[in-house]
Design a protein around this motif. Structure first.
Motif, PDB file in Angstrom:
ATOM      1  N   GLY A   1      -7.778  18.551 -11.013  1.00 45.19           N
ATOM      2  CA  GLY A   1      -8.034  17.282 -11.696  1.00 45.19           C
ATOM      3  C   GLY A   1      -9.361  16.707 -11.268  1.00 45.19           C
ATOM      4  N   THR A   2      -9.336  15.468 -10.779  1.00 44.19           N
ATOM      5  CA  THR A   2     -10.534  14.817 -10.266  1.00 44.19           C
ATOM      6  C   THR A   2     -10.246  14.331  -8.846  1.00 44.19           C
ATOM      7  OG1 THR A   2      -9.915  12.595 -11.033  1.00 44.19           O
ATOM      8  CG2 THR A   2     -11.080  14.028 -12.609  1.00 44.19           C
ATOM      9  N   LYS A   3     -11.195  13.658  -8.250  1.00 45.38           N
ATOM     10  CA  LYS A   3     -10.949  13.065  -6.943  1.00 45.38           C
ATOM     11  C   LYS A   3      -9.771  12.097  -7.018  1.00 45.38           C
ATOM     12  CE  LYS A   3     -15.586  13.216  -4.897  1.00 45.38           C
ATOM     13  NZ  LYS A   3     -16.689  12.390  -4.338  1.00 45.38           N
ATOM     14  N   MET A   4      -9.018  12.031  -5.935  1.00 45.70           N
ATOM     15  CA  MET A   4      -7.919  11.077  -5.847  1.00 45.70           C
ATOM     16  C   MET A   4      -8.453   9.743  -5.314  1.00 45.70           C
ATOM     17  SD  MET A   4      -4.757  13.563  -4.663  1.00 45.70           S
ATOM     18  CE  MET A   4      -5.504  14.241  -3.170  1.00 45.70           C
ATOM     19  N   ALA A   5      -7.546   8.786  -5.091  1.00 48.34           N
ATOM     20  CA  ALA A   5      -7.980   7.462  -4.652  1.00 48.34           C
ATOM     21  C   ALA A   5      -8.634   7.491  -3.276  1.00 48.34           C
ATOM     22  CB  ALA A   5      -6.795   6.495  -4.651  1.00 48.34           C
ATOM     23  N   GLY A   6      -8.268   8.466  -2.444  1.00 50.30           N
ATOM     24  CA  GLY A   6      -8.857   8.545  -1.111  1.00 50.30           C
ATOM     25  C   GLY A   6      -8.405   7.430  -0.193  1.00 50.30           C
ATOM     26  N   LEU A   7      -7.157   6.965  -0.358  1.00 57.83           N
ATOM     27  CA  LEU A   7      -6.653   5.905   0.503  1.00 57.83           C
ATOM     28  C   LEU A   7      -6.432   6.446   1.914  1.00 57.83           C
ATOM     29  CD1 LEU A   7      -4.145   4.084  -1.866  1.00 57.83           C
ATOM     30  CD2 LEU A   7      -6.528   3.526  -1.369  1.00 57.83           C
ATOM     31  N   LEU A   8      -6.764   5.631   2.884  1.00 61.29           N
ATOM     32  CA  LEU A   8      -6.816   6.092   4.267  1.00 61.29           C
ATOM     33  C   LEU A   8      -5.464   5.966   4.958  1.00 61.29           C
ATOM     34  CD1 LEU A   8     -10.181   4.434   5.330  1.00 61.29           C
ATOM     35  CD2 LEU A   8      -9.812   6.838   4.769  1.00 61.29           C
ATOM     36  N   GLY A   9      -5.005   7.078   5.523  1.00 62.95           N
ATOM     37  CA  GLY A   9      -3.952   7.055   6.509  1.00 62.95           C
ATOM     38  C   GLY A   9      -2.579   6.599   6.055  1.00 62.95           C
ATOM     39  N   ALA A  10      -1.698   6.474   7.047  1.00 57.56           N
ATOM     40  CA  ALA A  10      -0.338   5.971   6.854  1.00 57.56           C
ATOM     41  C   ALA A  10      -0.303   4.527   7.311  1.00 57.56           C
ATOM     42  CB  ALA A  10       0.658   6.809   7.647  1.00 57.56           C
ATOM     43  N   VAL A  11       0.305   3.685   6.495  1.00 54.25           N
ATOM     44  CA  VAL A  11       0.299   2.240   6.718  1.00 54.25           C
ATOM     45  C   VAL A  11       1.556   1.801   7.456  1.00 54.25           C
ATOM     46  CG1 VAL A  11       0.489   0.024   5.503  1.00 54.25           C
ATOM     47  CG2 VAL A  11      -1.187   1.729   4.755  1.00 54.25           C
ATOM     48  N   GLU A  12       1.371   0.846   8.358  1.00 58.47           N
ATOM     49  CA  GLU A  12       2.498   0.214   9.046  1.00 58.47           C
ATOM     50  C   GLU A  12       2.407  -1.289   8.839  1.00 58.47           C
ATOM     51  OE1 GLU A  12       4.187  -0.323  13.634  1.00 58.47           O
ATOM     52  OE2 GLU A  12       3.040   1.458  13.096  1.00 58.47           O
ATOM     53  N   ASP A  13       3.554  -1.939   8.690  1.00 54.31           N
ATOM     54  CA  ASP A  13       3.598  -3.402   8.600  1.00 54.31           C
ATOM     55  C   ASP A  13       3.546  -3.981  10.013  1.00 54.31           C
ATOM     56  OD1 ASP A  13       3.856  -3.065   5.913  1.00 54.31           O
ATOM     57  OD2 ASP A  13       5.815  -4.023   5.727  1.00 54.31           O
ATOM     58  N   LEU A  14       2.520  -4.785  10.283  1.00 54.45           N
ATOM     59  CA  LEU A  14       2.316  -5.353  11.611  1.00 54.45           C
ATOM     60  C   LEU A  14       2.396  -6.869  11.536  1.00 54.45           C
ATOM     61  CD1 LEU A  14      -0.739  -3.165  12.686  1.00 54.45           C
ATOM     62  CD2 LEU A  14       1.666  -2.751  13.199  1.00 54.45           C
ATOM     63  N   PRO A  15       3.271  -7.512  12.295  1.00 55.41           N
ATOM     64  CA  PRO A  15       3.369  -8.974  12.257  1.00 55.41           C
ATOM     65  C   PRO A  15       2.212  -9.628  12.992  1.00 55.41           C
ATOM     66  CG  PRO A  15       4.884  -8.083  13.889  1.00 55.41           C
ATOM     67  CD  PRO A  15       4.263  -6.898  13.197  1.00 55.41           C
ATOM     68  N   LEU A  16       1.856 -10.813  12.538  1.00 57.58           N
ATOM     69  CA  LEU A  16       0.838 -11.629  13.210  1.00 57.58           C
ATOM     70  C   LEU A  16       1.537 -12.714  14.012  1.00 57.58           C
ATOM     71  CD1 LEU A  16      -1.987 -12.106  10.540  1.00 57.58           C
ATOM     72  CD2 LEU A  16      -1.982 -10.611  12.536  1.00 57.58           C
ATOM     73  N   GLY A  17       1.608 -12.524  15.306  1.00 59.49           N
ATOM     74  CA  GLY A  17       2.232 -13.518  16.171  1.00 59.49           C
ATOM     75  C   GLY A  17       3.632 -13.863  15.719  1.00 59.49           C
ATOM     76  N   THR A  18       3.965 -15.145  15.744  1.00 63.30           N
ATOM     77  CA  THR A  18       5.285 -15.615  15.318  1.00 63.30           C
ATOM     78  C   THR A  18       5.284 -16.098  13.874  1.00 63.30           C
ATOM     79  OG1 THR A  18       4.807 -17.845  16.149  1.00 63.30           O
ATOM     80  CG2 THR A  18       5.892 -16.309  17.667  1.00 63.30           C
ATOM     81  N   ALA A  19       4.140 -15.987  13.204  1.00 62.37           N
ATOM     82  CA  ALA A  19       4.067 -16.421  11.809  1.00 62.37           C
ATOM     83  C   ALA A  19       4.807 -15.439  10.913  1.00 62.37           C
ATOM     84  CB  ALA A  19       2.615 -16.539  11.374  1.00 62.37           C
ATOM     85  N   ASP A  20       5.294 -15.952   9.800  1.00 61.68           N
ATOM     86  CA  ASP A  20       6.002 -15.110   8.845  1.00 61.68           C
ATOM     87  C   ASP A  20       4.996 -14.418   7.925  1.00 61.68           C
ATOM     88  OD1 ASP A  20       8.058 -13.907   7.507  1.00 61.68           O
ATOM     89  OD2 ASP A  20       8.539 -15.653   6.256  1.00 61.68           O
TER      90      ASP A  20
END
Length: 398
Positions: free
Chosen positions: A348-367
């Motif tokens: 086909g053609t080039k793919m999106a090229g998205l980087l890596g595996a994503v993890e959900d990371l919380p910011l402090g105690t904020a929701d």
């Protein structure tokens, strides 16, 4: 706010008390501390620091001032959204958004824009999208956004964040600008070489009216079956939906899997459920690396992920072709390359090229969480996934 929601669910407090409880809950969250946690969190966990100027994530003076002004959930989200733009990484986003946030690329984009020869060229157009329906094609220059020349618009994008762009980082900015704000019509100007500029008003993909597609469709069943995944790699029902056409085709017949509309990510178990049809034995299909392990311990950590044959599922041994394109993203990319490790021809053609595996990371105690690439993903031989370049398919799209 959590206390107020709990009290409301139990019917225990009158309205005035609920309002007081909500205010107390808001005050209990240290939003400024959450904002201050962003910079060290990215520097600790982000898997691709070499892409950043100086090899580290550093807030500009503009964004540092915004960080220090954070006082509530809204200002925290506004700061975090803007700060993540400094990564110039389409795979790094916030877990929440505003109605007027920029559209996600590639999930809600219909134009792939790249800087080429001093101009911003349209190198791919999403089929069936507002751009495609307005007769925008691959090849023209994107001249302006909202009447502002692209060079100026890109410079203003970075300038508003207190920094400057360059090279592929400017391509990131151009794609974000072309995708536009979620809540409004886009005003884009295009020009073919030697032609006059043409101005188009294109709706946001968030407002595009589309029919409901099943997760999997089968076409051309009597000749070479084409099984299309309709942006459903995050839906567990896709496994059974994929099984259905696979059970109907000759296990030795050639088939094609179309992944050109899989920009929305997904789950590894869905991908492994699909790949299991083509595995004769436990087979490595993807290499992972965790850079934060080196930062923490000085010891590198890498591992291979396996795909296993599906119990009770007959293996398909016929020739397999996998079609990909710019709207093959994230899990679609992993699935395409995993099938390639199992012997498929990926084209086909080039793919999106998205980087890596994503993890959900919380910011402090904020929701609030950020979705950050924390693992590098590679082919089994160590070639980075994002650098994969597929050859053109021998047969045109049906």
């Amino acid at each position: 706010m959590r206390l107020a929601a709990l009290a409301l669910a139990c019917g225990a407090l009158p309205a005035a008390a609920l309002a007081h409880a909500a205010a107390q809950g808001e005050a209990a969250v240290d939003y400024r501390a959450a904002a201050q946690a962003l910079e060290p969190l990215i520097n600790h966990r982000y898997a691709y620091p070499e892409r950043l100027p100086g090899g580290r994530f550093v807030l500009s003076a503009t964004l540092a001032a915004e960080r220090d002004a954070v006082r509530d959930g809204r200002s925290l989200l506004a700061f975090t959204e803007r700060a993540l733009m400094l990564l110039a990484d389409h795979h790094a986003i916030t877990g929440s958004s505003f109605a007027d946030s920029y559209a996600l690329v590639p999930s809600y984009a219909d134009l792939w824009v790249e800087p080429r020869g001093g101009a911003y060229r349209i190198t791919a157009v999403r089929p069936g999208s507002p751009a495609a329906m307005a007769s925008v094609r691959e090849g023209p220059e994107l001249v302006a956004v909202g009447g502002v020349p692209m060079a100026d618009a890109v410079a203003a994008f970075w300038g508003g964040l207190g920094t400057t762009g360059s090279g592929e980082r400017d391509g990131f900015a151009a794609r974000v600008l072309a995708a536009g704000r979620r809540d409004r019509v886009r005003d884009l100007t295009f020009r073919n070489p030697g032609d006059k500029a043409v101005r188009r008003r294109l709706v946001s993909l968030y407002d595009q009216r589309v029919g409901t597609m099943p997760p999997v469709t089968l076409q051309n069943a009597a000749i070479t079956p084409v099984i299309t995944i309709n942006n459903a790699l995050g839906d567990d029902a896709t496994i059974a939906a994929f099984d259905q056409p696979m059970l109907s085709v000759d296990p030795a017949a050639p088939i094609e899997i179309d992944l050109t509309n899989t920009p929305g990510g997904g789950n590894t178990h869905v991908a492994r459920g699909i790949m299991g049809w083509f595995a004769a034995a436990p087979t490595p299909y993807q290499r992972h690396a965790l850079p934060s392990a080196v930062r923490d311990t000085g010891i590198a950590r890498e591992w291979l992920e396996l795909v296993l044959p599906r119990p009770g599922v007959r293996r398909h041994s016929g020739q397999l072709t996998v079609r990909v394109g710019r709207w093959t993203g994230s899990m679609g990319e992993g699935l395409a390359l995993g099938l390639g490790e199992l012997g498929a021809t990926v084209c086909g053609t080039k793919m999106a090229g998205l980087l890596g595996a994503v993890e959900d990371l919380p910011l402090g105690t904020a929701d609030l969480t950020i979705k950050l690439p924390v693992e590098r993903l590679m082919q089994v031989d160590g070639t980075p996934r994002e650098t994969f370049a597929s050859p053109p398919c021998a047969q045109p799209r049906r």
